[in-house]
Design an enzyme around this catalytic site. Structure first.
Site, PDB file in Angstrom:
ATOM      1  NE  ARG A  21      -3.924  -0.708   0.326  1.00  0.00           N
ATOM      2  CZ  ARG A  21      -5.072  -1.046   0.916  1.00  0.00           C
ATOM      3  NH1 ARG A  21      -5.215  -2.207   1.469  1.00  0.00           N
ATOM      4  NH2 ARG A  21      -6.083  -0.230   0.908  1.00  0.00           N
ATOM      5  NE  ARG A  25      -7.039   5.516   2.760  1.00  0.00           N
ATOM      6  CZ  ARG A  25      -7.759   4.638   3.434  1.00  0.00           C
ATOM      7  NH1 ARG A  25      -8.927   4.975   3.910  1.00  0.00           N
ATOM      8  NH2 ARG A  25      -7.304   3.418   3.648  1.00  0.00           N
ATOM      9  NE  ARG A  34      -9.868   7.909  -3.430  1.00  0.00           N
ATOM     10  CZ  ARG A  34     -11.089   8.307  -3.174  1.00  0.00           C
ATOM     11  NH1 ARG A  34     -11.650   9.230  -3.911  1.00  0.00           N
ATOM     12  NH2 ARG A  34     -11.790   7.785  -2.198  1.00  0.00           N
ATOM     13  CG  ASP A  70      -9.093  -2.720  -4.094  1.00  0.00           C
ATOM     14  OD1 ASP A  70      -8.546  -2.054  -3.213  1.00  0.00           O
ATOM     15  OD2 ASP A  70      -9.851  -3.679  -3.853  1.00  0.00           O
ATOM     16  CE1 TYR A 144     -13.009  -6.656   1.942  1.00  0.00           C
ATOM     17  CE2 TYR A 144     -11.579  -8.439   1.228  1.00  0.00           C
ATOM     18  CZ  TYR A 144     -11.784  -7.302   1.977  1.00  0.00           C
ATOM     19  OH  TYR A 144     -10.786  -6.817   2.772  1.00  0.00           O
TER      20      TYR A 144
HETATM   21  O1  CP3 Z   1       0.044   0.964  -3.271  1.00  0.00           O
HETATM   22  C1  CP3 Z   1      -0.425  -0.200  -3.313  1.00  0.00           C
HETATM   23  O2  CP3 Z   1      -0.081  -1.073  -2.536  1.00  0.00           O
HETATM   24  C2  CP3 Z   1      -1.332  -0.533  -4.480  1.00  0.00           C
HETATM   25  C3  CP3 Z   1      -2.711  -0.364  -4.259  1.00  0.00           C
HETATM   26  C4  CP3 Z   1      -3.599  -1.314  -3.482  1.00  0.00           C
HETATM   27  C5  CP3 Z   1      -4.867  -0.900  -3.030  1.00  0.00           C
HETATM   28  N1  CP3 Z   1      -5.525  -1.990  -2.528  1.00  0.00           N
HETATM   29  C6  CP3 Z   1      -5.387   0.463  -3.145  1.00  0.00           C
HETATM   30  C7  CP3 Z   1      -6.479   0.897  -2.264  1.00  0.00           C
HETATM   31  C8  CP3 Z   1      -3.462  -2.672  -3.147  1.00  0.00           C
HETATM   32  C9  CP3 Z   1      -2.285  -3.597  -3.340  1.00  0.00           C
HETATM   33  C10 CP3 Z   1      -4.695  -3.086  -2.553  1.00  0.00           C
HETATM   34  C11 CP3 Z   1      -4.978  -4.464  -2.115  1.00  0.00           C
HETATM   35  C12 CP3 Z   1      -6.161  -4.719  -1.278  1.00  0.00           C
HETATM   36  N2  CP3 Z   1      -7.403  -4.176  -1.394  1.00  0.00           N
HETATM   37  C13 CP3 Z   1      -6.204  -5.690  -0.260  1.00  0.00           C
HETATM   38  C14 CP3 Z   1      -5.072  -6.609   0.136  1.00  0.00           C
HETATM   39  C15 CP3 Z   1      -4.077  -5.952   1.011  1.00  0.00           C
HETATM   40  C16 CP3 Z   1      -4.545  -5.745   2.426  1.00  0.00           C
HETATM   41  O3  CP3 Z   1      -4.529  -4.572   2.834  1.00  0.00           O
HETATM   42  O4  CP3 Z   1      -4.876  -6.712   3.095  1.00  0.00           O
HETATM   43  C17 CP3 Z   1      -7.503  -5.673   0.286  1.00  0.00           C
HETATM   44  C18 CP3 Z   1      -8.009  -6.540   1.423  1.00  0.00           C
HETATM   45  C19 CP3 Z   1      -8.254  -4.716  -0.453  1.00  0.00           C
HETATM   46  C20 CP3 Z   1      -9.695  -4.376  -0.302  1.00  0.00           C
HETATM   47  C21 CP3 Z   1      -9.903  -2.962   0.069  1.00  0.00           C
HETATM   48  N3  CP3 Z   1      -9.667  -1.879  -0.768  1.00  0.00           N
HETATM   49  C22 CP3 Z   1     -10.363  -2.452   1.305  1.00  0.00           C
HETATM   50  C23 CP3 Z   1     -10.728  -3.301   2.506  1.00  0.00           C
HETATM   51  C24 CP3 Z   1     -10.420  -1.056   1.195  1.00  0.00           C
HETATM   52  C25 CP3 Z   1     -10.936  -0.071   2.203  1.00  0.00           C
HETATM   53  C26 CP3 Z   1     -10.053   0.051   3.366  1.00  0.00           C
HETATM   54  C27 CP3 Z   1      -8.760   0.726   3.012  1.00  0.00           C
HETATM   55  O5  CP3 Z   1      -7.711   0.144   3.214  1.00  0.00           O
HETATM   56  O6  CP3 Z   1      -8.845   1.863   2.539  1.00  0.00           O
HETATM   57  C28 CP3 Z   1      -9.930  -0.710  -0.096  1.00  0.00           C
HETATM   58  C29 CP3 Z   1      -9.770   0.652  -0.656  1.00  0.00           C
HETATM   59  C30 CP3 Z   1      -8.426   1.010  -1.172  1.00  0.00           C
HETATM   60  N4  CP3 Z   1      -7.628   0.220  -1.939  1.00  0.00           N
HETATM   61  C31 CP3 Z   1      -7.785   2.270  -0.984  1.00  0.00           C
HETATM   62  C32 CP3 Z   1      -6.569   2.201  -1.670  1.00  0.00           C
HETATM   63  C33 CP3 Z   1      -5.544   3.285  -1.815  1.00  0.00           C
HETATM   64  C34 CP3 Z   1      -8.368   3.482  -0.250  1.00  0.00           C
HETATM   65  C35 CP3 Z   1      -9.296   4.152  -1.179  1.00  0.00           C
HETATM   66  C36 CP3 Z   1      -9.390   5.601  -0.886  1.00  0.00           C
HETATM   67  O7  CP3 Z   1     -10.180   5.972  -0.007  1.00  0.00           O
HETATM   68  O8  CP3 Z   1      -8.712   6.363  -1.579  1.00  0.00           O
END
Ligand code: CP3
Length: 334
Positions: A21, A25, A34, A70, A144
């Site tokens: 990640r 944010r 965003r 994602d 999910y």
């Molecule tokens: O920089 C990176 O690593 C690449 C981007 C990336 C995102 N999601 C962007 C994202 C990656 C590799 C993921 C993987 C992901 N997504 C996982 C596996 C990794 C982990 O954390 O366990 C999971 C479970 C998800 C599902 C997901 N996506 C959730 C539960 C959420 C909401 C909670 C959160 O972490 O924000 C997201 C949204 C998400 N995915 C955001 C980002 C940058 C936040 C969105 C925003 O508000 O801008």
């Protein structure tokens, strides 16, 4: 690319580092972007994805970039209605039930925006930095689909597993097929390495893992032979040996395991991870002390990729991330 060398246990000039990640944010530039575009709009714009991915990698001077996307994007081609609601996280409006009908024709092309983003990013990124593509592992994506979003107790997942195991297997199988073609598309568009995120697999017993996870994940690793693969999960202490047997090039470690005791048990299979993401909220001397502990446990062996045990949290100061990566590079330079 030193990240790729480390995946294959080859010697490197320093320990490669990237952070799960790493684009997100905790960066002001990301929050500003965003404020103008929704999360899904961002994911579906190859230009903005390229900019976001490269900017994060260059700002923190990581050795690899992970494509901004994602794990849940794939659910859209399987007939699920996905939304990322403000301050809420992902929502699936039509959660999986045993009567779910999958589309008769899966439109893999609908995910090609990720491929276009990869090609654009591969062109922008310095040649010596690896570009990581990724997908969610079938079980984690299925949680999910079943829960309709993020869950605390995974009650619906365990109920489905017990009451309708065939329907559960049907869902896992559909996700697996779609994931294989999605990841093959990613390697064809410039991904140098693939990470499979199985974030919630640690919930399962070894028996449940054997039945509901191992066969599907094995199928995926079997089909991605031309690029190194990394298999990540959390709370996986009791599953790591079995996870290695599914065939990834590298196995991810969360922050709960000791490299010192676990690595020999895994016969020194290449590993990634281990730093507690919450350490990045502490002062830099604490961050460096914890980093020293990890590097001492690794003990200059090849086949280690520095990373966190889970994703960066949004409150993380960017300066701490930059300082961490610089510190690992200096400490491990040969
Ligand atoms: O920089 C990176 O690593 C690449 C981007 C990336 C995102 N999601 C962007 C994202 C990656 C590799 C993921 C993987 C992901 N997504 C996982 C596996 C990794 C982990 O954390 O366990 C999971 C479970 C998800 C599902 C997901 N996506 C959730 C539960 C959420 C909401 C909670 C959160 O972490 O924000 C997201 C949204 C998400 N995915 C955001 C980002 C940058 C936040 C969105 C925003 O508000 O801008």
């Amino acid at each position: 690319m030193i990240l790729i060398d480390a995946c294959y246990k080859k010697p490197t000039s320093h320990t490669p580092v990237w952070l799960m990640r790493q684009a997100g944010r905790y960066m002001k530039e990301y929050r500003d972007l965003r404020a103008k575009v929704s999360f899904l709009e961002l994911c579906k714009s190859p230009e903005l994805v390229c900019e976001t991915t490269v900017f994060a990698c260059e700002t923190i001077k990581a050795d690899a970039a992970i494509i901004f996307a994602d794990i849940l994007l794939i659910t859209e081609i399987l007939g699920f209605q996905l939304e990322f609601a403000k301050n809420h996280g992902p929502i699936i409006h039509n959660p999986f039930t045993p009567s779910h009908t999958f589309p008769t024709h899966i439109e893999h092309e609908a995910l090609h925006y990720v491929g276009h983003a990869l090609s654009a990013t591969r062109k922008e990124l310095p040649k010596h930095k690896a570009l990581i593509g990724f997908a969610g592992a079938p079980f984690t994506v299925a949680t999910y689909c079943i829960e309709g979003g993020k869950s605390k107790d995974f009650a619906k997942v365990f109920a489905l597993m017990k009451d309708h195991p065939d329907a559960f297997h049907g869902l896992l199988s559909q996700i697996t097929d779609a994931t294989i073609s999605y990841l093959q598309m990613q390697t064809q568009h410039g991904a140098d390495c693939i990470q499979l995120f199985d974030s919630w697999v640690g919930l399962l017993s070894p028996e449940q893992y054997q039945e509901f996870v191992a066969p599907y994940v094995k199928r995926i690793f079997n089909q991605i032979q031309n690029k190194p693969t990394i298999y990540f999960g959390t709370k996986t202490k009791h599953l790591l040996q079995t996870m290695v047997q599914t065939g990834p090039t590298v196995i991810g470690l969360d922050s709960d395991v000791s490299i010192k005791t676990m690595w020999p048990e895994l016969s020194y299979h290449p590993i990634q991870g281990n730093l507690d993401p919450l350490i990045l909220l502490e002062d830099q001397s604490t961050i460096f002390k914890e980093t020293d502990r990890i590097l001492a446990e690794v003990g200059q062996r090849d086949g280690y990729i520095f990373n966190l045990g889970h994703g960066i949290v949004p409150q993380t100061p960017v300066e701490n991330v930059i300082a961490l990566i610089q510190y690992v590079h200096e400490k491990t330079a040969k």
